[in-house]
Scaffold this active site. Sequence first.
Site, PDB file in Angstrom:
ATOM      1  N   LYS A 295      43.932  46.277  87.213  1.00 13.19           N
ATOM      2  CA  LYS A 295      44.317  44.961  86.690  1.00 13.19           C
ATOM      3  C   LYS A 295      45.827  44.805  86.512  1.00 13.19           C
ATOM      4  CE  LYS A 295      40.069  43.336  86.062  1.00 13.19           C
ATOM      5  NZ  LYS A 295      39.574  42.183  86.824  1.00 13.19           N
ATOM      6  N   GLU A 317      42.230  35.628  79.913  1.00 13.65           N
ATOM      7  CA  GLU A 317      40.853  35.929  79.506  1.00 13.65           C
ATOM      8  C   GLU A 317      40.628  37.402  79.818  1.00 13.65           C
ATOM      9  OE1 GLU A 317      41.641  35.042  82.507  1.00 13.65           O
ATOM     10  OE2 GLU A 317      40.589  36.626  83.581  1.00 13.65           O
ATOM     11  N   SER A 584      38.224  51.667  90.730  1.00  8.56           N
ATOM     12  CA  SER A 584      39.082  50.616  90.173  1.00  8.56           C
ATOM     13  C   SER A 584      39.635  50.946  88.791  1.00  8.56           C
ATOM     14  CB  SER A 584      38.327  49.293  90.145  1.00  8.56           C
ATOM     15  OG  SER A 584      37.130  49.445  89.407  1.00  8.56           O
TER      16      SER A 584
HETATM   17  C1  LIG Z   1      37.867  48.918  86.011  1.00  8.01           C
HETATM   18  C2  LIG Z   1      37.448  47.569  86.480  1.00  8.01           C
HETATM   19  N1  LIG Z   1      36.973  47.430  87.720  1.00  8.01           N
HETATM   20  C3  LIG Z   1      36.553  46.247  88.179  1.00  8.01           C
HETATM   21  C4  LIG Z   1      36.581  45.119  87.398  1.00  8.01           C
HETATM   22  C5  LIG Z   1      36.043  43.856  87.971  1.00  8.01           C
HETATM   23  O1  LIG Z   1      37.002  42.888  88.269  1.00  8.01           O
HETATM   24  P1  LIG Z   1      37.401  42.532  89.761  1.00  8.01           P
HETATM   25  O2  LIG Z   1      36.151  42.223  90.503  1.00  8.01           O
HETATM   26  O3  LIG Z   1      38.291  41.376  89.620  1.00  8.01           O
HETATM   27  O4  LIG Z   1      38.094  43.695  90.347  1.00  8.01           O
HETATM   28  C6  LIG Z   1      37.079  45.196  86.100  1.00  8.01           C
HETATM   29  C7  LIG Z   1      37.136  44.007  85.239  1.00  8.01           C
HETATM   30  O5  LIG Z   1      37.326  43.994  84.090  1.00  8.01           O
HETATM   31  C8  LIG Z   1      37.521  46.459  85.633  1.00  8.01           C
HETATM   32  O6  LIG Z   1      37.992  46.602  84.394  1.00  8.01           O
END
Ligand SMILES: Cc1ncc(COP(=O)(O)O)c(C=O)c1O
Lengths: 602, 256
Positions: A295, A317, A584
Site C-alpha cells: 500500500k 479509507e 502483498s
Molecule cells: C496485504 C494486503 N494485500 C492485499 C490487499 C488488498 O488490496 P488490493 O486488492 O488493492 O491490493 C490489502 C488491503 O488492505 C492488504 O493489506
Amino acid sequence: MTRVKICGLMEEQHVKAASQADAIGFVFAPSKRRVSIERAQELSRLANNDMQRIGVFVNASYEEIENAVKTVPLTMVQLHGDEPDELIQRIEVPVIQAFSIRTPDDVEKLNNSIADYILVDAPGTDYRGGSGHVFDWSLLENVNLDHSRLILAGGLDRDNVQAAISQTTPFMVDVSSGVETDGRKDEAKIQQFILQAKGDSMERTKEKTIDPVGFFGRYGGQFVPETLMKAVKELEAAYKDAKNDAEFQKEYHHYLKEYVGREQPLTFAARMTEAWGGPKIYLKREDLNHTGAHKVNNAIGQALLAQRMGKRKIVAETGAGQHGVATATICALFDLDCVVFMGEEDIKRQQLNVFRMKLLGARVESVSKGSGTLKDAVNEALRYWVTNVEDTHYLIGSALGPHPFPTMVRDFQSVIGKETKRQILDKEGRLPDAIVACVGGGSNAIGMFHPFVDDEKVRLIGAEAAGEGVDTERHAATLTKGSEGVLHGAMMKLLQDDAGQVQEAHSISAGLDYPGIGPEHAHLADSGRVTYQAITDDEALASVIEMSRLEGIIPALESAHAIAEAKKQAQSMTADELLVICVSGRGDKDMATYAEKMEGLS
Amino acid sequence: MKRLAELKQAGHKAFVAYIMAGDGGIEKLGEQIRHLQERGVTAIEVGIPFSDPVADGPTIEAAGNRALSEGITLEKVLDEMQRFDFEVKVPLIIMTYLNPVIRFGAERFTQEAKKAGASGVIIPDLPFEHRQLIEPFAKQQELVLIQLVTLTTIDSRLEEILKQAEGFVYAVTVTGITGSRDELAEEVGAFTRKVRELSPVPVYAGFGISKESHVEMLRDDVDGFIVGSAIVQAFHEGRIEDVEPLIDAVTAPHSV
Ligand SMILES: Cc1ncc(COP(=O)(O)O)c(C=O)c1O
C-alpha cells in the site's frame, strides 16, 4: 502522438499482435487481403474496445458500406476509388479518402477533399488501395496541408517509419505490406513497427485503452456528484502532468528506495517448490516494505501529488488498516493532516493497525453504518471529501474510484511488476509462466500484472475472497459472482441484488472484504487476459501456516489467498515452469485473527 | 415542466419537496404526495433508496435504510406510482442514484417512469459527461434529465451544463452532502445569481435548505427552493405540519 493503423488483417493472431496499435483495417475490396464482412466481424471481436476498426472500400455502393459499418461494426471507412462527395457525406462514421501522390499537383487535390481524413499513398500498380511503394514524402513539405488530417501510407516499414513521421508529422501512419513476410502478416514485424512508430512513448500509449473520461473497455468513468467533478478533473490534469515530469518520478523513486526500502527481492522459495512438486516458486516480497504491505507504494505517490497540487490535508479509507497505516505514515513524513475512515468491524479485527495510525498522528474515524467494513469506509471518505474538497486530497487505497484513480494507483503500484520482470529475467533469463496475486480492490494485482499484460504467454491469475464459499451468502467473490454496476465513482463489477442494491461482502481478510473490483480488472476479466479464482477463508488460513513453516515468512491474510491459489495452479504445472506469487503484505496485523483461528495449533 | 417556466414568468417562487419513497411503507408514498400537493408545493422529488448514497447526509441515508428494510425497490416505487388512484397535479421527478437504474435497464426505466407519471429524473452521480447513458432514453419518453450545478462547478463547465439544461437547474447550495444546516455560506448568493443569469430555465436552490432564514437570504437570487431532509424527517416523525410555514414562506405572494 502519431497513431498507427495496421491494415489488411486476415488472421486472429495478427489482430492480437496489433493490440497496441490505434486502428486495424479490413479490406473489403478485391485484393489478396480481402476479407468477408463476417470474417471482419469475427476478427474485430478480438480487438480492444477502443481500437478504431476501419473498412477499406473501392467504389462500393452506399448500401454495401453501410452494411459493413453496422455489421462489423466499423468506426471509420476508408475509400480508395472515385467515390462522389454525396456518398462521403452520407456515411455516418468518419471517412478517410485515399489519394495517390506522384507530383506536387496531386498534393493540391488533397485540400479539396471533404472527407475527415486524407490518406496519401504511392500510386498503386496491381490494384487500387496501395502498392507498397514508397512515395516521396518531401512532396508533402512546404505545401499548405492540414497535417492533423493526414494519414501516411505506402512503403512504410519498421526501418523507415520514424523518419517518415518526423518528416511529415501525420495524424496516423498506415502499414500493410511493410509488416509482412512472404505475403503474410508477421506478428513480430507488427509489434516492432508499432514500437518504432511510437518510439519510447510506448508506456504512454497504453493509456490509449483509456478514453478521455477514463474507461477500460466499458468500465471506469467518473460517476461522482457534481461537487467532486472539479477536484476529479484537477487531479486528472495534475497527474498527467506529474506522470510525464522526470522530477516528480525521480522524487517518487527516491522515497521508494530510501524510505520504503525498495527494490524488494524476488525470493526463490525452495521448500515450497519442493513441497508442491511442480514449478519453481518465486515470491515477490512486498511484505518487506516499510509499513508491511504494498500500500505504501501508492501512498507515497499520491501524497507527493497532493502536495504538488497544494493540498496538505488527506482523507483515506482503510480496510485491513494497511492502507490507513501507509497513509498515516506518509502524512507524518510529509507533515500532512490525516483523517482515516475505517469500518467498525475492521477496527475490531485490526486493532494493532488502528493503534499504529493513532501513534502516527492520524485521526481514525469509526464507521458503524452498513456492514462496518471497507465499502462503508469508502462511502464516508467520499462524503468527507465532498465536504472538504477545496483543500483535501482523497488518497484512495486501491485501484478503485473515479478516473484518474484506477490508472494512477495502478501506475504507482506497477513498480511491483516492473521489478519482478527485471528480476526474473536476471535469475531465469525468461519471463514466468504464471503469476498469482490477490485482489481486493485490485491494486497489488494490477501493479503486478500491468507490466506483463502484453506478454501474452505469461498467465495472470487473480485470487479473490470466497469467504465461507461462493455458494453461500458470505463471500467477496466479485468477479466470480458479480455483475456490472456503478459504485464509488466507477462502472465496475459488483455484488448486488436484483434491485441494484450493493450487497455486503464477507471475508476473513479485511483487505479483501469489498463488494466491487477495480474497473481495469473487470475489463481484464471480460477480455480473458486475466483469470480470477476464489479462495475460501479456510484455504487462506491453511496457506498462512504452510508458508510460515516452509519459508519462514508469515503472510498477510490477503496475500494468503494468492498463495492458496498458487498451490492449486502448481498442481498442473511442471518442474521446468516458473510461478511467481505476489506476497502483498506481512502477517503481523493479522496475528490476533491467527491466534483465534488457530487455537491449539501445534 | 412547462409549468415551472410559467411560474417563473408570473414571478412566483417554486417549492420542490423531496420525499423518500417507501419510508414508513410503500403505502405512504401516495399519501405523502397527496398531502404535499394539497399544501401547495410546486413539484415533488420522489427519492429511491440506495445502499450507498454518497451524496446524502445522515437524515436521508437513514430514511433510505428504513425504506430498504421495507423491501422498497425502484420497480416497486414505479409500480405504486402507476396505481395511484388520485389525480397528481404537480410534476413528479424521480431522484435516484445511477446503479438501480442501470440494473433496471436505462430504457425500461424511462418507459416505466413515464408510465408512472414522472416528468423528470435527477441522478446525482451521473455527471454531465456521462449523461448519454440515460439522456437519449429520457428524451424518447419526454422526461427531462435535471442537471446539478454546484459551488465548485467552474465557469466554463457551468456554461456548458446550462446550455443544455431542461426543466430546471438544481443549484447545490452547499459544498457537501444533503442535510439541514444552520447557515449557508455567504458566497451562495453570488453563485445562484450567476447561475440564474446564465440559465435558460428556472434555477432552484437545494441541499441544506431547511429554514425560513435560508429562503429570505436567497429569495431574490433563485426561482425556487428544494427541501429534502427537513421534510423527510418531519414525515418520519409524523409532524409534517411543522414544515408548512416554510412552504408558505416560499410560495406566498411576496411584496417587493
Ligand atoms: C496485504 C494486503 N494485500 C492485499 C490487499 C488488498 O488490496 P488490493 O486488492 O488493492 O491490493 C490489502 C488491503 O488492505 C492488504 O493489506
